[in-house]
Write a protein that holds these residues in place. Structure first.
Motif, mmCIF file in Angstrom:
data_model
loop_
_atom_site.group_PDB
_atom_site.id
_atom_site.type_symbol
_atom_site.label_atom_id
_atom_site.label_comp_id
_atom_site.label_asym_id
_atom_site.label_seq_id
_atom_site.Cartn_x
_atom_site.Cartn_y
_atom_site.Cartn_z
ATOM 1 N N THR A 1 12.860 50.383 43.122
ATOM 2 C CA THR A 1 13.412 51.575 42.495
ATOM 3 C C THR A 1 13.934 52.516 43.574
ATOM 4 O O THR A 1 13.667 52.322 44.766
ATOM 5 N N ASP A 2 14.646 53.543 43.115
ATOM 6 C CA ASP A 2 14.985 54.612 44.040
ATOM 7 C C ASP A 2 13.803 55.590 44.086
ATOM 8 O O ASP A 2 12.758 55.328 43.473
ATOM 9 N N GLN A 3 13.955 56.695 44.767
ATOM 10 C CA GLN A 3 12.843 57.635 44.930
ATOM 11 C C GLN A 3 12.509 58.388 43.644
ATOM 12 O O GLN A 3 11.469 59.037 43.568
ATOM 13 N N ASP A 4 13.361 58.269 42.625
ATOM 14 C CA ASP A 4 13.084 58.866 41.316
ATOM 15 C C ASP A 4 12.575 57.823 40.327
ATOM 16 O O ASP A 4 12.606 58.045 39.119
ATOM 17 N N ASP A 5 12.129 56.666 40.825
ATOM 18 C CA ASP A 5 11.593 55.558 40.019
ATOM 19 C C ASP A 5 12.613 54.945 39.068
ATOM 20 O O ASP A 5 12.252 54.364 38.045
ATOM 21 N N ARG A 6 13.885 55.049 39.399
ATOM 22 C CA ARG A 6 14.922 54.396 38.599
ATOM 23 C C ARG A 6 15.120 52.981 39.142
ATOM 24 O O ARG A 6 15.381 52.805 40.339
ATOM 25 N N PRO A 7 14.970 51.950 38.279
ATOM 26 C CA PRO A 7 15.124 50.569 38.748
ATOM 27 C C PRO A 7 16.499 50.297 39.361
ATOM 28 O O PRO A 7 17.529 50.789 38.873
ATOM 29 N N ILE A 8 16.467 49.509 40.419
ATOM 30 C CA ILE A 8 17.678 49.058 41.108
ATOM 31 C C ILE A 8 17.850 47.587 40.776
ATOM 32 O O ILE A 8 16.915 46.796 40.939
ATOM 33 N N GLN A 9 19.042 47.219 40.311
ATOM 34 C CA GLN A 9 19.306 45.818 39.990
ATOM 35 C C GLN A 9 20.676 45.409 40.524
ATOM 36 O O GLN A 9 21.524 46.255 40.817
ATOM 37 N N LEU A 10 20.853 44.092 40.613
ATOM 38 C CA LEU A 10 22.084 43.514 41.137
ATOM 39 C C LEU A 10 22.771 42.723 40.031
ATOM 40 O O LEU A 10 22.133 41.930 39.344
ATOM 41 N N ARG A 11 24.095 42.908 39.888
ATOM 42 C CA ARG A 11 24.857 42.170 38.880
ATOM 43 C C ARG A 11 25.183 40.774 39.420
ATOM 44 O O ARG A 11 25.720 40.635 40.519
ATOM 45 N N ALA A 12 24.833 39.759 38.642
ATOM 46 C CA ALA A 12 25.049 38.369 39.065
ATOM 47 C C ALA A 12 26.536 38.034 39.096
ATOM 48 O O ALA A 12 27.264 38.336 38.146
ATOM 49 N N ALA A 13 26.973 37.400 40.161
ATOM 50 C CA ALA A 13 28.379 37.004 40.284
ATOM 51 C C ALA A 13 28.734 35.907 39.284
ATOM 52 O O ALA A 13 29.842 35.887 38.749
ATOM 53 N N HIS A 14 27.808 34.999 39.005
ATOM 54 C CA HIS A 14 28.102 33.867 38.123
ATOM 55 C C HIS A 14 28.146 34.264 36.650
ATOM 56 O O HIS A 14 28.714 33.556 35.832
ATOM 57 N N ASN A 15 27.538 35.412 36.308
ATOM 58 C CA ASN A 15 27.539 35.888 34.921
ATOM 59 C C ASN A 15 27.401 37.405 34.945
ATOM 60 O O ASN A 15 26.290 37.916 35.084
#
Length: 166
Positions: free
Chosen positions: A27-41
């Motif tokens: 997460t960031d420092q405000d507890d917001r989840p960090i995610q990555l968008r998949a290139a294949h989908n």
């Protein structure tokens, strides 16, 4: 089995097969989840991580290696397990899949800005409040995200199963 003893190599051949993955919930420092968008989908959002590539690799070692490959960051030095995730064979994936989700901690703005994505794997980094992720993800994926966020908040570990219909 009939109770007949088999040598280990023969017995192992009768067992279901599984792949194993390791990843980081971050997460960031405000507890917001960090995610990555998949290139294949592009509809799929993921955490930094991936499948074990080597018989000698551990889930923790895999999470650290994959995170470095996918973001350019080493985000944790000590394993803290947040979840174990079990998936049966689904679609073209013909084996069970078992995942270990580790706590990658909180990234500050400078660390988030230093993320360098592997374009073959991911196309975007996104930081959003938990509830905003609900509209970006499938129902089971969001339940997994929410359960892992709660495990981190409560200091517990969760176990998740995905059925073919989830």
């Amino acid at each position: 089995m009939s109770g007949t003893w088999l040598p280990p190599e023969q017995y192992i051949a009768t067992l279901p097969k599984a792949t194993v993955y390791g990843c980081f919930f971050v997460t960031d420092q405000d507890d917001r989840p960090i995610q990555l968008r998949a290139a294949h989908n592009p509809a799929v959002w993921q955490w930094p991580g991936g499948n074990l590539d080597d018989p000698d690799e551990t889930p923790w070692g895999c999470a650290v290696r994959e995170c470095m490959e996918e973001t350019g960051l080493r985000i944790a030095d000590t394993p803290r397990l947040l979840a174990v995730h079990f998936l049966p064979p689904l679609g073209d994936w013909t084996t069970h899949k078992i995942g270990f989700v580790f706590d990658g901690g909180q990234l500050d703005h400078d660390q988030i800005d230093r993320i360098v994505l592997d374009p073959d794997e991911h196309t975007e980094v996104a930081v959003r409040p938990l509830e905003e992720w609900r509209t970006e993800m499938g129902a089971f994926s969001f339940r997994r995200l929410a359960a892992v966020a709660e495990a981190r908040r409560s200091g517990s570990v969760c176990y998740l199963e995905q059925s073919p219909t989830s």
